[in-house]
Design a protein around this motif. Structure first.
Motif, short mmCIF file in Angstrom:
data_model
loop_
_atom_site.label_atom_id
_atom_site.label_comp_id
_atom_site.label_asym_id
_atom_site.label_seq_id
_atom_site.Cartn_x
_atom_site.Cartn_y
_atom_site.Cartn_z
N SER A 22 32.24 -3.44 3.56
CA SER A 22 33.13 -3.40 4.71
C SER A 22 32.79 -2.23 5.62
N ALA A 23 32.49 -1.08 5.03
CA ALA A 23 32.12 0.10 5.84
C ALA A 23 30.83 -0.17 6.61
N VAL A 24 29.87 -0.84 5.97
CA VAL A 24 28.61 -1.16 6.65
C VAL A 24 28.87 -2.18 7.76
N SER A 25 29.71 -3.17 7.51
CA SER A 25 30.05 -4.15 8.55
C SER A 25 30.73 -3.46 9.74
N ASP A 26 31.65 -2.53 9.45
CA ASP A 26 32.29 -1.77 10.53
C ASP A 26 31.26 -0.97 11.30
N MET A 27 30.31 -0.36 10.57
CA MET A 27 29.26 0.41 11.21
C MET A 27 28.43 -0.48 12.13
N GLU A 28 28.05 -1.66 11.65
CA GLU A 28 27.26 -2.58 12.46
C GLU A 28 28.01 -3.02 13.72
N GLN A 29 29.30 -3.26 13.58
CA GLN A 29 30.10 -3.69 14.73
C GLN A 29 30.32 -2.55 15.72
N THR A 30 30.34 -1.33 15.23
CA THR A 30 30.57 -0.17 16.09
C THR A 30 29.28 0.30 16.76
N VAL A 31 28.20 0.35 15.97
CA VAL A 31 26.93 0.85 16.49
C VAL A 31 26.23 -0.29 17.21
N LEU A 32 26.50 -0.41 18.51
CA LEU A 32 25.94 -1.49 19.30
C LEU A 32 24.52 -1.19 19.77
N VAL A 33 24.18 0.10 19.86
CA VAL A 33 22.84 0.50 20.28
C VAL A 33 22.31 1.48 19.22
N PRO A 34 21.77 0.95 18.12
CA PRO A 34 21.31 1.83 17.04
C PRO A 34 20.24 2.83 17.47
N SER A 35 19.47 2.51 18.49
CA SER A 35 18.42 3.43 18.92
C SER A 35 18.98 4.76 19.42
N LEU A 36 20.27 4.81 19.76
CA LEU A 36 20.88 6.08 20.16
C LEU A 36 20.93 7.06 18.99
N LEU A 37 20.76 6.55 17.77
CA LEU A 37 20.79 7.39 16.58
C LEU A 37 19.44 8.04 16.28
N ARG A 38 18.38 7.60 17.00
CA ARG A 38 17.05 8.18 16.78
C ARG A 38 17.08 9.66 17.15
N ASP A 39 16.39 10.44 16.36
CA ASP A 39 16.24 11.88 16.58
C ASP A 39 17.55 12.66 16.50
N VAL A 40 18.63 12.02 16.04
CA VAL A 40 19.87 12.75 15.78
C VAL A 40 19.81 13.16 14.32
N PRO A 41 19.69 14.47 14.08
CA PRO A 41 19.52 14.91 12.68
C PRO A 41 20.73 14.58 11.82
N SER A 42 20.42 14.23 10.61
CA SER A 42 21.46 13.95 9.63
C SER A 42 21.75 15.24 8.89
N ASP A 43 23.00 15.46 8.55
CA ASP A 43 23.36 16.69 7.85
C ASP A 43 23.45 16.48 6.34
N GLU A 44 22.98 15.35 5.86
CA GLU A 44 23.02 15.07 4.43
C GLU A 44 21.81 15.68 3.74
N ALA A 45 22.02 16.38 2.65
CA ALA A 45 20.95 17.06 1.92
C ALA A 45 19.96 16.08 1.31
N TRP A 46 20.41 14.91 0.90
CA TRP A 46 19.51 13.98 0.21
C TRP A 46 18.65 13.18 1.15
N ASP A 47 18.78 13.36 2.45
CA ASP A 47 17.96 12.61 3.39
C ASP A 47 16.48 12.95 3.29
N CYS A 48 16.16 14.20 3.04
CA CYS A 48 14.76 14.59 2.95
C CYS A 48 14.07 13.90 1.78
#
Length: 136
Positions: A22-48
């Protein structure tokens, strides 16, 4: 008895998977232009560790995990196969454990991972809303 039913409902594996989906579905419905997320650093430690350094990579990863959780393990690329092999070698000492204990160990780990992924998905959705200037 009802208290026990409520606790088991809250800790149901199916419910945890539904919350994540459900959270992923909400994310997909909210994030209409995913490319806006490019180059926005994530603050999660496990991303690296997983190679994702920006929110766009996180977005794709979270969707892929949901698709795998809902569809099953159909495909595995070389990187995932290699990391899965390394993980199974670390878990070899657990193989002699009785099945019920092993099941509870893995189930607890799965709950922890699903909870973390759900929180990450909701956080990514909130960050996207901040990027586009919409109220959360």
């Amino acid at each position: 008895m009802q208290s026990s039913e409520v606790r088991s409902t809250k800790s149901s594996l199916l419910l945890a998977l539904r919350r994540y989906s459900s959270a992923v579905s909400d994310m997909e419905q909210t994030v209409l232009v995913p490319s806006l997320l490019r180059d926005v650093p994530s603050d999660e430690a496990w991303d690296c560790e997983n190679g994702s350094q920006d929110l766009y990579g996180d977005y794709l990863m979270l969707k892929a995990i949901r698709n795998t959780a809902e569809g099953g393990l159909l495909h595995a690329d070389d990187h995932r196969s290699r990391s899965g092999t390394a993980l199974s070698k670390k878990l070899e000492p657990l193989l002699g454990t009785d099945p019920e204990t092993l099941f509870h160990f893995h189930l607890a780990g799965l709950f922890a991972v699903m909870s973390e992924l759900t929180e990450k998905t909701q956080s990514l959705t909130d960050k996207y809303m901040d990027i586009i200037g919409a109220p959360n």
